[in-house]
Design a protein around this motif. Structure first.
Motif, PDB file in Angstrom:
ATOM      1  N   TRP A 128     -21.118  30.845 104.833  1.00 10.69           N
ATOM      2  CA  TRP A 128     -22.254  30.932 105.751  1.00 10.69           C
ATOM      3  C   TRP A 128     -22.517  32.396 106.064  1.00 10.69           C
ATOM      4  CZ3 TRP A 128     -18.140  27.556 106.829  1.00 10.69           C
ATOM      5  CH2 TRP A 128     -18.447  26.198 106.756  1.00 10.69           C
ATOM      6  N   ASN A 129     -23.762  32.814 105.908  1.00 12.72           N
ATOM      7  CA  ASN A 129     -24.227  34.088 106.462  1.00 12.72           C
ATOM      8  C   ASN A 129     -24.919  33.724 107.770  1.00 12.72           C
ATOM      9  OD1 ASN A 129     -23.686  36.178 104.307  1.00 12.72           O
ATOM     10  ND2 ASN A 129     -24.695  34.572 103.120  1.00 12.72           N
ATOM     11  N   VAL A 130     -24.382  34.251 108.874  1.00 16.18           N
ATOM     12  CA  VAL A 130     -24.796  33.762 110.192  1.00 16.18           C
ATOM     13  C   VAL A 130     -25.403  34.894 111.017  1.00 16.18           C
ATOM     14  CG1 VAL A 130     -23.997  32.690 112.343  1.00 16.18           C
ATOM     15  CG2 VAL A 130     -22.976  32.009 110.161  1.00 16.18           C
ATOM     16  N   GLY A 131     -26.590  34.646 111.530  1.00 13.32           N
ATOM     17  CA  GLY A 131     -27.252  35.598 112.420  1.00 13.32           C
ATOM     18  C   GLY A 131     -27.105  35.174 113.871  1.00 13.32           C
ATOM     19  N   ILE A 132     -26.661  36.112 114.691  1.00 14.88           N
ATOM     20  CA  ILE A 132     -26.596  35.877 116.139  1.00 14.88           C
ATOM     21  C   ILE A 132     -27.887  36.511 116.664  1.00 14.88           C
ATOM     22  CG2 ILE A 132     -25.237  36.202 118.239  1.00 14.88           C
ATOM     23  CD1 ILE A 132     -23.681  34.746 115.991  1.00 14.88           C
ATOM     24  N   THR A 133     -28.934  35.742 116.620  1.00 15.57           N
ATOM     25  CA  THR A 133     -30.331  36.201 116.613  1.00 15.57           C
ATOM     26  C   THR A 133     -30.557  36.880 115.252  1.00 15.57           C
ATOM     27  OG1 THR A 133     -30.213  38.495 117.434  1.00 15.57           O
ATOM     28  CG2 THR A 133     -30.237  36.715 119.103  1.00 15.57           C
ATOM     29  N   ASN A 134     -31.811  37.102 114.900  1.00 22.61           N
ATOM     30  CA  ASN A 134     -32.096  37.855 113.678  1.00 22.61           C
ATOM     31  C   ASN A 134     -32.599  39.247 114.032  1.00 22.61           C
ATOM     32  OD1 ASN A 134     -32.816  34.706 112.723  1.00 22.61           O
ATOM     33  ND2 ASN A 134     -31.501  35.884 111.366  1.00 22.61           N
ATOM     34  N   GLN A 135     -32.024  39.767 115.097  1.00 21.32           N
ATOM     35  CA  GLN A 135     -32.340  41.131 115.546  1.00 21.32           C
ATOM     36  C   GLN A 135     -31.125  42.012 115.292  1.00 21.32           C
ATOM     37  OE1 GLN A 135     -35.406  41.774 116.728  1.00 21.32           O
ATOM     38  NE2 GLN A 135     -35.848  39.611 116.350  1.00 21.32           N
ATOM     39  N   PRO A 136     -31.358  43.304 114.999  1.00 22.97           N
ATOM     40  CA  PRO A 136     -30.207  44.192 114.807  1.00 22.97           C
ATOM     41  C   PRO A 136     -29.495  44.459 116.132  1.00 22.97           C
ATOM     42  CG  PRO A 136     -32.268  45.431 114.681  1.00 22.97           C
ATOM     43  CD  PRO A 136     -32.643  43.989 114.833  1.00 22.97           C
TER      44      PRO A 136
END
Ligand code: SAM
Length: 188
Positions: A128-136
Motif C-alpha cells: 500500500w502507498n498511503v497518503g495521510i491527506t494528499n498534501q505535502p
C-alpha cells in the motif's frame, strides 16, 4: 506493541546534519506510538544513539537499529509493506484493509517513510502507498497519524517496561518519578 504482530518503521534516506532531528523524531514517534522497531540508515548514528538513550530511560520494549542497505530491508521483509507518501491512496480508504492483514492475518508490517525523493521501486514494492491527506507535510506527522489509525488509539494506553523514570500526568506542572524496579516486582 506486544499484542499485535510486529510493526517496524524504516527510515529511507538520511542527510547528516540536515535530517538529524527528523530521523530522531521518526524513531521517537515510532516508539511512543506503538511500533516495535525503527530501522535507520547506516549514516544516522546520532539519531540511533538518541532513540536508544530515550528507550533506556523511558522504557520499552522498543528496538532501534541501522542497516547499510535499506533497500534490502524492503526486499527481504517477511510481511506486508506500507509506504507513506502524499501521492498514495487515502488512509481512510485503506486503513481497514491494512488492519485486517495485520491483525486478522497476522502479517508483520514494515512502514516506510522517506526523507528526500523516494525511488519509484519503493512504490512498486509496497503493498500500500498511503497518503495521510494528499498534501505535502512531514514524515513524522504522517507516521503518527498512520500508527494511531492502525492501532485505533490503543497505543495510547500501552504499558512501558524497564523504564528508570515515569512521567506523572498532571493538569499543571511537571512531575517525573523514578521507577524502583524492586518495589515494582515486590508489588506484582
Ligand atoms: N517529494 C518527496 C517524494 O517524492 O517522496 C517527499 C519528501 S517528504 C519531505 C518526506 C516524507 O514525508 C515522504 O517520503 C513521506 O514518507 C512523508 N510524507 C510527506 N507528506 C506525506 C503525506 N501527505 N502522506 C504520507 N506521507 C507523507
Amino acid at each position: 506493541m506486544q499484542e499485535f504482530p510486529e510493526v517496524a518503521v524504516l527510515r529511507l534516506g538520511h542527510r547528516p546534519g540536515r535530517d538529524e532531528r527528523m530521523t530522531t523524531h521518526v524513531g521517537l514517534t515510532a516508539r511512543a506510538l506503538g511500533a516495535d522497531r525503527a530501522v535507520f540508515p547506516d549514516n544516522a548514528g546520532q539519531s540511533h544513539e538518541t532513540v536508544a538513550d530515550i528507550t533506556d530511560r523511558f522504557g520499552g520494549p522498543f528496538a532501534v537499529e541501522r542497516t547499510d542497505s535499506p533497500r534490502a530491508s524492503i526486499r527481504d521483509w517477511d510481511g506486508r509493506i506500507v509506504h507513506l507518501t502524499m501521492y498514495g491512496e487515502r488512509v481512510q480508504d485503506v486503513e481497514g484493509e491494512i488492519r485486517s492483514a495485520h491483525r486478522d492475518d497476522g502479517e508483520p508490517l514494515l512502514v516506510v517513510v522517506g526523507a528526500e525523493k523516494v525511488p519509484f521501486d519503493v512504490y512498486e514494492a509496497a503493498d500500500w502507498n498511503v497518503g495521510i491527506t494528499n498534501q505535502p507535510h512531514s514524515e513524522v506527522a504522517g507516521l503518527a497519524v498512520f500508527l494511531d489509525r492502525l492501532f485505533e488509539g490503543r497505543e495510547l494506553d500501552r504499558d512501558w517496561a524497564d523504564a528508570d523514570r515515569r512521567v506523572i500526568p498532571m493538569e499543571t506542572g511537571k512531575r517525573v518519578e523514578s521507577v524502583d524496579e524492586d518495589a515494582e516486582s515486590d508489588a506484582a
